[in-house]
Write a protein that holds these residues in place. Sequence first.
Motif, PDB file in Angstrom:
ATOM      1  N   TYR A 135       0.834  -1.203   0.000  1.00  0.00           N
ATOM      2  CA  TYR A 135       0.000   0.000   0.000  1.00  0.00           C
ATOM      3  C   TYR A 135       0.872   1.258   0.000  1.00  0.00           C
ATOM      4  O   TYR A 135       0.635   2.209  -0.749  1.00  0.00           O
ATOM      5  N   GLN A 136       1.918   1.248   0.833  1.00  0.00           N
ATOM      6  CA  GLN A 136       2.815   2.395   0.899  1.00  0.00           C
ATOM      7  C   GLN A 136       3.594   2.574  -0.407  1.00  0.00           C
ATOM      8  O   GLN A 136       3.848   3.702  -0.841  1.00  0.00           O
TER       9      GLN A 136
ATOM     10  N   LYS B  96       2.544   1.784  -3.421  1.00  0.00           N
ATOM     11  CA  LYS B  96       1.611   2.357  -4.401  1.00  0.00           C
ATOM     12  C   LYS B  96       1.280   3.802  -4.070  1.00  0.00           C
ATOM     13  O   LYS B  96       1.275   4.672  -4.965  1.00  0.00           O
ATOM     14  N   LYS B  97       1.022   4.107  -2.799  1.00  0.00           N
ATOM     15  CA  LYS B  97       0.617   5.448  -2.385  1.00  0.00           C
ATOM     16  C   LYS B  97       1.706   6.476  -2.666  1.00  0.00           C
ATOM     17  O   LYS B  97       1.425   7.619  -3.028  1.00  0.00           O
ATOM     18  N   ASN B  98       2.972   6.069  -2.488  1.00  0.00           N
ATOM     19  CA  ASN B  98       4.085   6.998  -2.674  1.00  0.00           C
ATOM     20  C   ASN B  98       4.718   6.894  -4.061  1.00  0.00           C
ATOM     21  O   ASN B  98       5.780   7.457  -4.298  1.00  0.00           O
TER      22      ASN B  98
ATOM     23  N   GLU C 159       4.037   6.302   7.750  1.00  0.00           N
ATOM     24  CA  GLU C 159       3.680   6.838   6.445  1.00  0.00           C
ATOM     25  C   GLU C 159       4.886   7.007   5.525  1.00  0.00           C
ATOM     26  O   GLU C 159       4.809   6.721   4.333  1.00  0.00           O
TER      27      GLU C 159
ATOM     28  N   GLU D  29      -7.875   6.951   6.563  1.00  0.00           N
ATOM     29  CA  GLU D  29      -7.928   8.199   5.817  1.00  0.00           C
ATOM     30  C   GLU D  29      -9.056   9.071   6.378  1.00  0.00           C
ATOM     31  O   GLU D  29     -10.179   8.634   6.532  1.00  0.00           O
TER      32      GLU D  29
END
Length: 323
Positions: free
Chosen positions: A129-130, A132-134, A177, A218
């Motif tokens: 997830y991290q 993809k998010k970053n 994060e 979120e």
Amino acid sequence: MKSGIEILPLLQSLDCSASRNKLIEVSFKIAVHYIRLNHRRVRKVLLSEEITADELALEAIASLFGTDEQNNFCVLQDSLKKWQPAVDNEHEAQRFLNNIIRSKVNQHIAKLLREADPFFSKLLDKVNYQIKKNSFRKIHYLGCVYIVPDNSEEISGKIIPEQEFNQLPIELFKYGENFIQKIFNYLNAETSFASAIPLNLLIFKLKETDTTFFAVQESTSLQIEEKDMDYLVDLAIKRTLEKLNKTYIQKGKLRNNELSVFEKTLIDIAVDLKNGGVNPGLHKYFLLNYANLTFEEYKLRYQNILEYLFKLLKQYIVEELDH
């Protein structure tokens, strides 16, 4: 591991049947040696899969010696071409083979853990997830998956070996994060290694050094809520026992003393789940907590119930991790 056999001549004569067989033999011994050195990490995998260290080693390195239509070791030869610095001396040949074997073993262990261990699987999902998010990328390189910055098309420079990776400062392996970027920053500022983080080693390191899982939520801003693994397991056990009580005890299908046996059994199973996987044969857990019960009686009266509750327990653990 030093094999006592010169590796460079074997790598330079892969068209020779004797060299190929000797290289497979040496690689197998390296894989077994590495698995035994990492016994704590793989113990539950061996037990849950009901395989030996030798069998795990064979499974792990099999793809490395896959052949193409011309009967070439295409995977191995491709990795050999990409290795930096070039493999033109015995020291580099030994280093290449040891690293590529360790990568294959780690990759295979990670695959089995993802299937058997809900905690490992969830942590891997969170790291993905991290990524993809970053907008980071994942690159397959030398038989291993690496996380790289978003502007990287390939890995240039020397990749960090496992020993050096495990010696990075412990504070880097606190899931949050921006934790992946912090590792990149450290590699760039404090080491001579490329900006490439070995994915499976990262998951192993996170799981071994931080017993805390984080639920990312979120809202108007990203908030990170810390949850303790033991607390999550306790919640999952409680939910499972409530289901047991409602479905079996209240309806008179089981007695109260049997509820106690199931409770102790589920706790034992949950402890092993936290530590990497359940031992083969759920009946063994049950029989340890039920004196003088025969295996035949277990199969007749309790097997279906325990298998159902085990499935629920894993499901509830995953749900609690998602909350």
